[in-house]
Design an enzyme around this catalytic site. Structure first.
Site, PDB file in Angstrom:
ATOM      1  N   ASP A 119      -2.585   9.483 -10.590  1.00 37.43           N
ATOM      2  CA  ASP A 119      -2.585   8.417 -11.598  1.00 37.43           C
ATOM      3  C   ASP A 119      -1.164   8.056 -12.021  1.00 37.43           C
ATOM      4  OD1 ASP A 119      -5.326   8.365 -11.502  1.00 37.43           O
ATOM      5  OD2 ASP A 119      -5.635   9.379 -13.421  1.00 37.43           O
TER       6      ASP A 119
ATOM      7  N   ASN B 298      -3.062  12.738  -3.797  1.00 38.87           N
ATOM      8  CA  ASN B 298      -4.234  13.131  -4.589  1.00 38.87           C
ATOM      9  C   ASN B 298      -4.770  14.495  -4.178  1.00 38.87           C
ATOM     10  OD1 ASN B 298      -4.772  11.277  -6.623  1.00 38.87           O
ATOM     11  ND2 ASN B 298      -5.902   9.897  -5.307  1.00 38.87           N
TER      12      ASN B 298
ATOM     13  N   ASP C 201       0.845  -1.193   0.000  1.00 34.99           N
ATOM     14  CA  ASP C 201       0.000   0.000   0.000  1.00 34.99           C
ATOM     15  C   ASP C 201       0.880   1.243   0.000  1.00 34.99           C
ATOM     16  OD1 ASP C 201      -3.048   0.815   0.659  1.00 34.99           O
ATOM     17  OD2 ASP C 201      -1.683   2.199   1.681  1.00 34.99           O
ATOM     18  N   ILE C 202       0.644   2.130  -0.973  1.00 38.02           N
ATOM     19  CA  ILE C 202       1.437   3.359  -1.081  1.00 38.02           C
ATOM     20  C   ILE C 202       1.140   4.249   0.122  1.00 38.02           C
ATOM     21  CG2 ILE C 202       1.953   5.378  -2.504  1.00 38.02           C
ATOM     22  CD1 ILE C 202       0.827   3.779  -4.904  1.00 38.02           C
TER      23      ILE C 202
ATOM     24  N   GLU D  23      -4.920   2.336  -4.030  1.00 36.05           N
ATOM     25  CA  GLU D  23      -3.456   2.355  -4.067  1.00 36.05           C
ATOM     26  C   GLU D  23      -2.852   1.073  -3.521  1.00 36.05           C
ATOM     27  OE1 GLU D  23      -4.545   4.378  -0.101  1.00 36.05           O
ATOM     28  OE2 GLU D  23      -5.447   3.982  -2.063  1.00 36.05           O
TER      29      GLU D  23
END
Length: 207
Positions: free
Chosen positions: A100, A91, A83-84, A126
């Protein structure tokens, strides 16, 4: 006259066979093209439109098969959930175009490092899942650390922004004698990933 009719009949038969042969070849070509198009369409339906890696539909369709094959061949199977870190902030502060680009970059990096050893899936948002047949705990931890370190060394450059990125990764390993289901493995890897988040992010934890 009878000989003439026989010759004409033979010519007619030859012409008919030629036409039938041509139509058969055309039909065969069409069927081959349809089969190729159908395979491409099926492959397209199993890919994430943004990142190009596999999507959740692929995971649902293939995970049990891969696990069963590993058990039949007495091989281990590892799962990573990645997971980022702070993706919502990316965002919110830089916009969805940068977000994106971030997803595409991370997906590409993971896919390059995994190579032919496993499958990379965008699980949602993500979050990414990696399926690794034949990986034990040491190999799983080593690959996850390679992904984590490479991303930390590779800031995202997008829309005039230069953003450092990190990732938290959880892993789980099923040995041939274990009775884990795909759901069990995903839950264990997911729990390990959340624990890595709690411990400060930008880290790997293999259950």
């Amino acid at each position: 006259q009878a000989a003439q009719w026989t010759e004409r009949e033979q010519q007619a038969r030859d012409e008919l066979e030629h036409r039938v042969g041509e139509r058969t070849r055309e039909l065969s070509t069409t069927l081959s093209e349809l089969a190729i198009a159908n395979e491409r369409l099926r492959e397209f339906s199993l890919r994430d439109g943004l990142t190009g890696v596999y999507n959740r539909r692929y995971l649902d369709a293939s995970f049990q098969t891969v696990l069963s094959e590993c058990r039949a061949n007495e091989r281990s199977l590892a799962v990573l959930v990645a997971d980022i870190d702070h993706f919502k902030r990316v965002n919110d502060e830089t916009g969805h175009l940068v977000g994106d680009d971030c997803l595409r970059m991370v997906a590409g990096l993971i896919e390059r490092l995994v190579g032919q050893d496993g499958s990379v899936i965008r699980y949602g948002g993500e979050e990414f899942v990696v399926i690794l047949p034949g990986f034990d705990k040491a190999a799983t931890n080593g690959l996850a650390e390679s992904i984590r370190m490479k991303l930390a060394e590779s800031p995202l450059v997008s829309q005039g922004e230069r953003l450092p990125l990190t990732i938290s990764i959880g892993g789980a390993v099923s040995m041939p004698h274990d009775q884990d289901s795909p759901k069990d493995l995903l839950q264990r890897a997911d729990a390990a990933m959340y624990q890595a988040k709690k411990e400060g992010r930008n880290r790997v934890l293999v259950a």
